[in-house]
Scaffold this motif. Structure first.
Motif, short mmCIF file in Angstrom:
data_model
loop_
_atom_site.label_atom_id
_atom_site.label_comp_id
_atom_site.label_asym_id
_atom_site.label_seq_id
_atom_site.Cartn_x
_atom_site.Cartn_y
_atom_site.Cartn_z
N GLY A 169 50.38 29.99 31.20
CA GLY A 169 49.55 29.25 30.25
C GLY A 169 49.89 29.60 28.81
N HIS A 170 50.22 30.87 28.56
CA HIS A 170 50.54 31.31 27.19
C HIS A 170 51.85 30.68 26.72
N PHE A 171 52.87 30.77 27.57
CA PHE A 171 54.17 30.15 27.26
C PHE A 171 54.22 28.76 27.92
N ALA A 172 53.26 27.92 27.57
CA ALA A 172 53.14 26.60 28.21
C ALA A 172 54.40 25.78 27.97
N CYS A 173 54.90 25.19 29.05
CA CYS A 173 56.17 24.48 28.97
C CYS A 173 56.22 23.44 30.08
N ARG A 174 56.75 22.27 29.75
CA ARG A 174 56.99 21.25 30.79
C ARG A 174 58.44 20.85 30.76
N THR A 175 59.07 20.99 31.90
CA THR A 175 60.43 20.46 32.04
C THR A 175 60.55 19.85 33.43
N GLN A 176 61.26 18.73 33.54
CA GLN A 176 61.43 18.10 34.85
C GLN A 176 62.70 18.59 35.53
N ASN A 177 63.28 19.66 35.03
CA ASN A 177 64.46 20.26 35.65
C ASN A 177 63.99 21.43 36.52
N VAL A 178 64.16 21.29 37.82
CA VAL A 178 63.63 22.31 38.74
C VAL A 178 64.30 23.67 38.53
N LEU A 179 65.59 23.69 38.25
CA LEU A 179 66.28 24.97 38.04
C LEU A 179 65.72 25.69 36.82
N PHE A 180 65.45 24.94 35.74
CA PHE A 180 64.92 25.55 34.53
C PHE A 180 63.51 26.10 34.78
N ASN A 181 62.69 25.36 35.53
CA ASN A 181 61.36 25.85 35.90
C ASN A 181 61.46 27.14 36.71
N GLN A 182 62.39 27.13 37.66
CA GLN A 182 62.58 28.29 38.52
C GLN A 182 62.99 29.52 37.71
N GLN A 183 63.90 29.32 36.76
CA GLN A 183 64.36 30.43 35.91
C GLN A 183 63.22 30.99 35.06
N LEU A 184 62.43 30.10 34.46
CA LEU A 184 61.33 30.55 33.61
C LEU A 184 60.28 31.29 34.44
N LEU A 185 59.94 30.77 35.62
CA LEU A 185 58.98 31.44 36.49
C LEU A 185 59.48 32.84 36.86
N ASP A 186 60.76 32.95 37.14
CA ASP A 186 61.35 34.25 37.48
C ASP A 186 61.16 35.24 36.33
N SER A 194 61.62 37.68 24.32
CA SER A 194 63.04 37.37 24.10
C SER A 194 63.60 36.53 25.24
N GLU A 195 63.27 36.92 26.48
CA GLU A 195 63.77 36.20 27.66
C GLU A 195 63.24 34.76 27.71
N VAL A 196 61.94 34.61 27.43
CA VAL A 196 61.34 33.26 27.43
C VAL A 196 61.96 32.42 26.33
N SER A 197 62.14 33.03 25.15
CA SER A 197 62.68 32.29 24.01
C SER A 197 64.12 31.83 24.24
N LYS A 198 64.83 32.53 25.12
CA LYS A 198 66.21 32.15 25.42
C LYS A 198 66.33 31.31 26.69
N SER A 199 65.20 30.97 27.29
CA SER A 199 65.24 30.19 28.53
C SER A 199 65.53 28.73 28.22
N PRO A 200 66.33 28.06 29.04
CA PRO A 200 66.63 26.64 28.79
C PRO A 200 65.37 25.78 28.85
N ALA A 201 64.40 26.18 29.69
CA ALA A 201 63.15 25.41 29.78
C ALA A 201 62.47 25.34 28.42
N MET A 202 62.33 26.50 27.76
CA MET A 202 61.62 26.54 26.48
C MET A 202 62.47 25.99 25.34
#
Length: 481
Positions: free
Chosen positions: A113-130, A145-153
């Protein structure tokens, strides 16, 4: 102020640091010192959660060809992503239900909820959740740092388009406003300069972070009073140097895990320790759970369970398998919290916002729908295609169609009552109703035992336990933790 009984304190900890604990576990905690119990509920760094995988990079289509794909191929890619996100939702919910370290999943849910993000790319969602699950109880600086460098965000906040001469301020603004400092603690000039520092941050087709030096602004920038030839990593370090970041994060964690009204004095003290620890999230949670005020009468039982907490708590209490696990998405949607589909960049508002007249009536029916295998018969609200989805509008509509097809079906759940019933084997028959109410509710004083007796099935001890349990779970008090 009334003294909160020890069993209630332990239940309170079980709900706030997870999704509720059963009677045997609560009884074992009552024999230990608080410090031992808190040490047990906060797993060490060596207890990293197993990754949740629905897709491998090799399963994805060749994105280099995507521009040349025909309509049919595009539909297949959309379906691959839509189904993948649905499966990711189901698997993460199962991880919450079965985890031996529920605080890890609870922290990931908070950060979701804090790093709220919507992406329709399942791999990007999976990476961010990890990232959220691995670092959610670690160091906040690493997590940020990791969240800020995630493709989802980076994709969601348009930093892929952020380049010198044409800076895009969206990413820099949200990093300051929503992730670190909070509104009012930076200037528009700070945002513009930080956006220049973040130029060049992007990702490739398979979701690997890439620093594109040729589009990075090498010039000098002044951010929050500091001047230098800064890049994105420098901005994050400058933000972590600000004591306001520790205050902002501590405040959000306090309102989520303690009380939604907050407490300035307590937050200030916790934030000071958090800052001095170098943003150690484990130490922050330990300070909260060990504090006497955490077990105050005003705090215990004051929090409305989120929809996900409600479903997960129920399924942790009574083991079960759904014939179609996608039904969980319908429950989430009807109650207003679909994982991976936050309503906006600020995430779910939570607290009293979880409850309105229609959602409350449905929430009270959830235990009966599941445990008596009743039909849902409540149309889920549609997920709105917000948050900059643009071309992904159709994919959101596909999710809505899936939910509509599910809603009228009976929720066929295979319920394994035995472990739950066995938890009460040492309880005398005449004390069962009170014991069940006490173990399921953080606050059980208002429960009418005579009413429970009236609607129970007393034909056998097992049926009595089952029916009283479902009745207790169907009370307004069960909505609170």
């Amino acid at each position: 102020m009334p003294v909160v009984p020890l069993h209630t304190q332990m239940q309170h900890l079980g709900w706030r640091a997870g999704f509720g604990e059963g009677l045997p576990e609560i009884r074992s905690w009552m024999k230990k010192k608080r410090k031992e119990v808190v040490k047990k509920v906060i797993p060490g760094p060596q207890s990293a959660p197993s990754p949740i995988r629905v897709m491998d990079e090799t399963d994805l289509p060749d994105y280099q060809r995507q521009r040349n794909m025909g309509a049919e191929e595009r539909r297949m890619v959309q379906k691959l992503n839509t189904d993948g996100i649905k499966d990711l939702n189901v698997l993460w919910t199962h991880a919450m239900i079965t985890s031996d370290h529920p605080l890890q999943e609870k922290m990931a849910l908070f950060w979701h909820g804090h790093f709220a993000c919507r992406t329709q790319n399942v791999l990007f969602n999976q990476q961010l959740l990890d990232t959220l699950r691995r670092h959610g109880l670690g160091n906040f600086g690493t997590l940020l740092s990791e969240v800020s460098k995630s493709p989802a965000m980076l994709g969601f906040l348009n930093n892929q388009q952020n380049r010198k001469q044409r800076p895009n301020e969206n990413f820099a603004r949200e990093v300051m406003e929503l992730f670190t400092l909070g509104r009012g603690h930076y200037t528009e000039k700070d945002v513009k300069e930080a956006a220049r520092a973040f130029t060049g941050w992007g990702y490739d087709e398979i979701g690997q972070f890439r620093f594109r030096k040729n589009v990075h602004d090498e010039g000098s920038k002044t951010i929050l009073g500091k001047t230098g030839n800064y890049n994105g990593d420098d901005v994050i370090n400058i933000l972590l140097e600000q004591k306001q970041t520790a205050r902002f994060i501590t405040g959000k964690i306090y309102r989520y895990f303690v009380h939604e009204d907050g407490n300035e004095a307590r937050e200030h003290e916790l934030a000071g320790k958090f800052y001095r620890s170098g943003y150690d999230l484990r130490a922050l949670m330990e300070n909260i759970f060990l504090s006497d005020w955490f077990y105050d009468d005003k705090i215990v039982g004051s929090r409305i369970k989120s929809p996900v907490e409600l479903i997960v708590g129920l399924r942790r209490a009574v083991p079960m398998q759904f014939e179609q696990e996608e039904a969980m998405l319908v429950f989430q949607r009807v109650m207003g919290q679909t994982l991976f589909y936050p309503p906006n960049v600020a995430g779910w508002p939570g607290g009293r916002n979880w409850i309105d007249s229609s959602s409350l009536m449905f929430r009270l029916r959830v235990p009966q729908i599941i445990l008596y295998s009743q039909e849902l018969n409540v149309k889920p609200k549609e997920i709105t295609p917000e948050m900059g989805e643009g071309q992904n509008y159709k994919m959101t509509m596909q999710v809505n169609e899936l939910l509509k097809r599910q809603y009228a079906r009976r929720v066929n759940a295979q319920v394994d009552w035995q472990p739950y019933v066995d938890g009460y084997k040492e309880v005398k028959r005449e004390e069962l109703a009170d014991s069940i109410a006490q173990s399921l509710l953080v606050r059980s004083k208002g429960i009418d035992r005579q009413l429970l007796e009236k609607y129970s099935d007393a034909s056998s001890r097992e049926n009595y336990i089952k029916t009283v349990t479902i009745d207790v779970m169907s009370t307004p008090e069960y909505q609170m933790c």
